[in-house]
Design a protein around this motif. Structure first.
Motif: not given
Length: 248
Positions: A229-248
């Motif tokens: 599944r693919t989940v958001p990659l966030l800034d340290q504020d926990g809100k701003t999305q920087l990209g994605t991270f996939t659990l394979r």
């Protein structure tokens, strides 16, 4: 509320790597961590586990569970989720997979890379107790191993620096930092340092998105599709999305 943060230019793996006499060497190598206890099933079969980091011909972090005397167990009674860290940040994490047929051992590995640097392997294993649940165990981490991206430019290869990320508490009260030293999912910070699917962007993944416990029972485990599944990659504020991270 001001962010309370401490700069981490290297994770635990990179710090340890600097103490290795072979630092700077990128020769083909395989490092395996200590063997650890992985639990006992309902028939008294004792299991052990370990993790391995491999840098040739491709970068791969493996975690393995096996019966201590080669006893075979039924389908889906032992499971593994592997994790690859680069200098304290997650490069790849898998969801749980289980032995697809009767077996005495089961190994699962990663496939991602996140650029030249120092990597280690550190995963989880699970054993069905025969009645109510899987018993999960952490593998001992391997020592760090250097991997050089063969597609990188000479200057990028020589730079070979670890990802830079922070550790602290954000304005929403969420903790953030490396998850490498956590011995279970409960010990993870709210936001776990990770490298995105592009292999470059460093950010954080919510603990709630990352946690992947064992299946309810072997029947449920055998029925799993194995899809990640693919989940958001966030800034340290926990809100701003920087990209994605996939659990394979």
């Amino acid at each position: 509320m001001r962010n309370i943060a401490k700069k981490l230019t290297f994770g635990a793996a990179a710090a340890a790597a600097l103490t290795l006499s072979a630092a700077g060497s990128a020769q083909a190598d395989v490092l395996t961590g200590w063997v650890g206890p992985a639990g006992t099933n309902s028939t008294g079969v004792v299991f052990l586990n370990t993790s391995t980091i491999i840098n040739s011909p491709a970068l791969r972090a493996e975690s393995k569970i096996y019966s201590s005397f080669g006893q075979t167990v039924p389908t889906a009674e032992i499971g593994v989720r592997a994790r690859l860290f680069k200098s304290g940040a997650l490069c790849e994490a898998t969801t749980y997979r289980y032995n697809p047929r009767p077996a005495a051992e089961f190994t699962l590995g990663t496939t991602a890379t996140c650029g030249s640097g120092w990597y280690n392997s550190h995963g989880f294993t699970a054993v069905w107790d025969g009645t109510s649940s899987y018993k999960e165990a952490l593998t001992f981490p391997t020592n760090p191993l250097e991997w050089i991206d063969p597609t990188a430019s000479p200057s990028a290869r020589s730079a070979n620096t670890g990802p830079s990320f922070d550790s602290g508490t954000n304005g929403s009260g969420q903790t953030f930092g490396s998850g490498e030293s956590a011995t279970n999912d409960a010990e993870l910070p709210d936001l776990v340092a990770a490298i995105g699917d592009d292999g470059v962007t460093v950010g954080y993944v919510r603990k709630s998105d990352l946690v992947d416990g064992p299946a309810e029972n072997p029947q449920a485990a055998a029925a799993q599709s194995g899809a990640g599944r693919t989940v958001p990659l966030l800034d340290q504020d926990g809100k701003t999305q920087l990209g994605t991270f996939t659990l394979r």
